[in-house]
Design an enzyme around this catalytic site. Structure first.
Site, PDB file in Angstrom:
ATOM      1  N   GLU A  90      99.460  99.766  68.743  1.00  0.00           N
ATOM      2  CA  GLU A  90      98.770  99.570  69.715  1.00  0.00           C
ATOM      3  C   GLU A  90      97.883 100.882  69.974  1.00  0.00           C
ATOM      4  O   GLU A  90      97.730 101.791  69.511  1.00  0.00           O
ATOM      5  CB  GLU A  90      99.610  99.855  71.187  1.00  0.00           C
ATOM      6  N   CYS A 103      93.235 105.898  72.902  1.00  0.00           N
ATOM      7  CA  CYS A 103      94.655 106.458  72.640  1.00  0.00           C
ATOM      8  C   CYS A 103      95.020 105.750  71.532  1.00  0.00           C
ATOM      9  O   CYS A 103      95.177 104.694  71.550  1.00  0.00           O
ATOM     10  CB  CYS A 103      95.299 106.271  73.929  1.00  0.00           C
ATOM     11  N   CYS A 110     108.822 104.879  66.586  1.00  0.00           N
ATOM     12  CA  CYS A 110     108.749 106.535  66.412  1.00  0.00           C
ATOM     13  C   CYS A 110     110.228 106.827  66.218  1.00  0.00           C
ATOM     14  O   CYS A 110     111.277 105.943  66.665  1.00  0.00           O
ATOM     15  CB  CYS A 110     108.508 106.688  67.764  1.00  0.00           C
ATOM     16  N   CYS A 114     112.853 109.484  72.586  1.00  0.00           N
ATOM     17  CA  CYS A 114     112.984 110.078  74.057  1.00  0.00           C
ATOM     18  C   CYS A 114     113.671 108.989  74.798  1.00  0.00           C
ATOM     19  O   CYS A 114     113.394 107.764  74.639  1.00  0.00           O
ATOM     20  CB  CYS A 114     111.553 110.392  74.134  1.00  0.00           C
ATOM     21  N   CYS A 117     111.172 106.566  76.795  1.00  0.00           N
ATOM     22  CA  CYS A 117     109.896 105.955  76.181  1.00  0.00           C
ATOM     23  C   CYS A 117     110.207 104.559  75.342  1.00  0.00           C
ATOM     24  O   CYS A 117     111.051 104.568  74.492  1.00  0.00           O
ATOM     25  CB  CYS A 117     109.519 106.975  75.115  1.00  0.00           C
ATOM     26  N   GLY A 157     104.570 106.845  68.418  1.00  0.00           N
ATOM     27  CA  GLY A 157     104.646 107.762  67.141  1.00  0.00           C
ATOM     28  C   GLY A 157     104.431 109.068  67.482  1.00  0.00           C
ATOM     29  O   GLY A 157     103.791 109.511  68.657  1.00  0.00           O
ATOM     30  N   CYS A 329     102.538 103.364  76.460  1.00  0.00           N
ATOM     31  CA  CYS A 329     103.728 103.755  75.652  1.00  0.00           C
ATOM     32  C   CYS A 329     104.482 102.781  74.933  1.00  0.00           C
ATOM     33  O   CYS A 329     105.783 102.734  74.914  1.00  0.00           O
ATOM     34  CB  CYS A 329     104.793 104.900  76.383  1.00  0.00           C
TER      35      CYS A 329
HETATM   36  N1  SAH Z   1     105.060 111.537  70.513  1.00  0.00           N
HETATM   37  C1  SAH Z   1     103.960 112.429  70.939  1.00  0.00           C
HETATM   38  C2  SAH Z   1     102.754 111.589  71.495  1.00  0.00           C
HETATM   39  C3  SAH Z   1     103.159 109.846  72.198  1.00  0.00           C
HETATM   40  S1  SAH Z   1     103.805 109.886  73.882  1.00  0.00           S
HETATM   41  C4  SAH Z   1     104.518 113.113  72.324  1.00  0.00           C
HETATM   42  O1  SAH Z   1     105.909 112.953  72.350  1.00  0.00           O
HETATM   43  O2  SAH Z   1     103.860 113.852  72.858  1.00  0.00           O
HETATM   44  C5  SAH Z   1     102.567 110.244  74.992  1.00  0.00           C
HETATM   45  C6  SAH Z   1     103.237 110.656  76.268  1.00  0.00           C
HETATM   46  O3  SAH Z   1     103.738 109.769  77.076  1.00  0.00           O
HETATM   47  C7  SAH Z   1     104.297 111.627  76.110  1.00  0.00           C
HETATM   48  O4  SAH Z   1     104.059 112.850  76.812  1.00  0.00           O
HETATM   49  C8  SAH Z   1     105.391 110.894  76.278  1.00  0.00           C
HETATM   50  O5  SAH Z   1     106.713 111.636  76.572  1.00  0.00           O
HETATM   51  C9  SAH Z   1     105.144 109.982  77.407  1.00  0.00           C
HETATM   52  N2  SAH Z   1     105.647 108.865  77.917  1.00  0.00           N
HETATM   53  C10 SAH Z   1     106.586 108.263  77.050  1.00  0.00           C
HETATM   54  N3  SAH Z   1     107.440 107.429  77.905  1.00  0.00           N
HETATM   55  C11 SAH Z   1     106.849 107.470  78.967  1.00  0.00           C
HETATM   56  C12 SAH Z   1     107.085 106.822  80.439  1.00  0.00           C
HETATM   57  N4  SAH Z   1     108.115 105.677  80.421  1.00  0.00           N
HETATM   58  N5  SAH Z   1     106.504 107.308  81.495  1.00  0.00           N
HETATM   59  C13 SAH Z   1     105.593 108.256  81.677  1.00  0.00           C
HETATM   60  N6  SAH Z   1     105.356 108.776  80.186  1.00  0.00           N
HETATM   61  C14 SAH Z   1     106.041 108.564  79.159  1.00  0.00           C
END
Ligand code: SAH
Length: 344
Positions: A90, A103, A110, A114, A117, A157, A329
């Site tokens: 994406e 973005c 990934c 988390c 995510c 990622g 995300c």
């Molecule tokens: N892997 C990297 C970059 C990708 S994620 C990182 O972790 O920073 C980009 C951002 O979106 C990160 O801060 C991530 O934690 C956040 N994110 C992921 N899922 C989310 C969600 N459901 N709601 C809000 N932010 C989210």
């Protein structure tokens, strides 16, 4: 086949020297590729013989648009690209008053795990090449007709889990003979891979580092971000302090607000204590509801922001864009994958 678009100009120079071609060929081909050429046949200032020689040994990556969703609310466009091996990634294009920001994804999937995510649900399939990251910027610009001024590595990622390819991509996209996007217009977001942060500090790149903090205490952070079990938040704060000392660049901290998990006042106080006066910026993100996750959006965002500011920490609430098009995300890729699974 040689992935010629992933080469830096210097590498291309070596490549053409080995083919006994004059050095200026490298710059010609580099320029064509960075303007979005899809085949060597388009490169009209090369001889026919050279074009066919290149076509035999090199491949030019070109993604195709698998899906495209345009928001009616704010001009956000989300692309699902299909890569040449059939994998999908994406890219999101957002319009801000200061320009167009893209973005981009750094991996297919990934492996950071988390809990909130969508990108990580099915794990990591593979790293993206420098060319595949560049293509996201290039072909988003060509398809949309909007000139891109800013890049954020915040898509699918973990960029620092694919560090060398990401750094090469940065060199490509920053090059004056290419898209020429300044480092100060690029942000890289990491979940906290400390050796990667230290490497960036040594390289003195002028990009903006974003750290996905999401909790200032080890217990909560380990619960929602498995990376914390390897790189604990105490060491992460120490690495951030060193990064600021070495580069003088402010770090921005991402903080997705999760109901009852990381939105307590004591956690705001702990953030302030750990930052300990380091100039930085906390970005509070309304949690995007992810079907696969048990977490719910916090209702305390404004209170948490106030609490941070009363402790001297600058905090803003991130404006949400593309709310009508799954623009967050890994959600579109998940949806497409589920539909595929459902069909088979
Ligand atoms: N892997 C990297 C970059 C990708 S994620 C990182 O972790 O920073 C980009 C951002 O979106 C990160 O801060 C991530 O934690 C956040 N994110 C992921 N899922 C989310 C969600 N459901 N709601 C809000 N932010 C989210």
């Amino acid at each position: 086949m040689v992935d010629i678009k992933s080469m830096t100009l210097e590498e291309m120079g070596v490549f053409f020297r080995e083919l006994s071609e004059p050095a200026f060929r490298a710059k010609q081909v580099f320029t064509w590729l960075h303007r979005g050429a899809r085949s060597f046949d388009e490169m009209s200032n090369l001889s026919k013989a050279l074009r066919s020689k290149l076509a035999e040994t090199c491949r030019i990556t070109v993604p195709t648009v698998a899906r495209k969703q345009s928001s009616r609310l704010d001009g956000t466009i989300k692309y699902l690209w299909e890569l040449q091996d059939g994998n999908c990634i994406e890219t999101v294009l957002m319009q801000y008053h200061h320009g167009n920001t893209v973005c981009i994804s750094s991996q297919v999937g990934c492996r950071m795990g988390c809990a909130f995510c969508a990108s990580t649900v099915a794990g990591r399939v593979r790293d993206l090449t420098p060319a595949e990251m560049l293509d996201q910027v290039l072909f988003t610009q060509l398809d949309s007709g909007r000139e891109i001024s800013n890049i954020v590595l915040m898509g699918i990622g973990e960029p620092l889990d694919n560090r060398d390819n990401v750094l090469k991509f940065l060199e490509l996209v920053n090059h004056p003979d290419g898209l020429n996007i300044g480092m100060r217009h690029i942000s890289l977001s990491t979940c906290g891979v400390i050796p990667g942060i230290e490497y960036l500090a040594q390289r003195h790149l002028q990009l903006t580092l974003s750290v996905s903090l999401h909790a200032p205490d080890s217990e909560t952070r380990s619960r929602i971000m498995p990376v914390n079990r390897k790189y604990d938040v105490e060491e992460l704060f120490a690495a951030c302090h060193r990064y600021f000392e070495v580069t003088g660049r402010r770090i921005s901290f991402e903080y997705a607000m999760i109901d009852g998990v990381n939105d307590h006042d004591w956690q705001a106080d702990l953030i302030a204590k750990k930052l300990n006066g380091m100039p930085g910026h906390v970005n509070l993100i309304p949690l995007n509801d992810v079907v696969e996750s048990p977490f719910k959006p916090s209702r305390r965002i404004a209170a948490f922001q106030k609490r941070l500011e009363s402790r001297g920490v600058t905090a803003t609430v991130r404006r949400s864009l593309g709310g009508d098009i799954d623009a967050s995300c890994g959600q579109l890729r998940r949806k497409a994958m589920e539909e595929k699974e459902g069909k088979s």
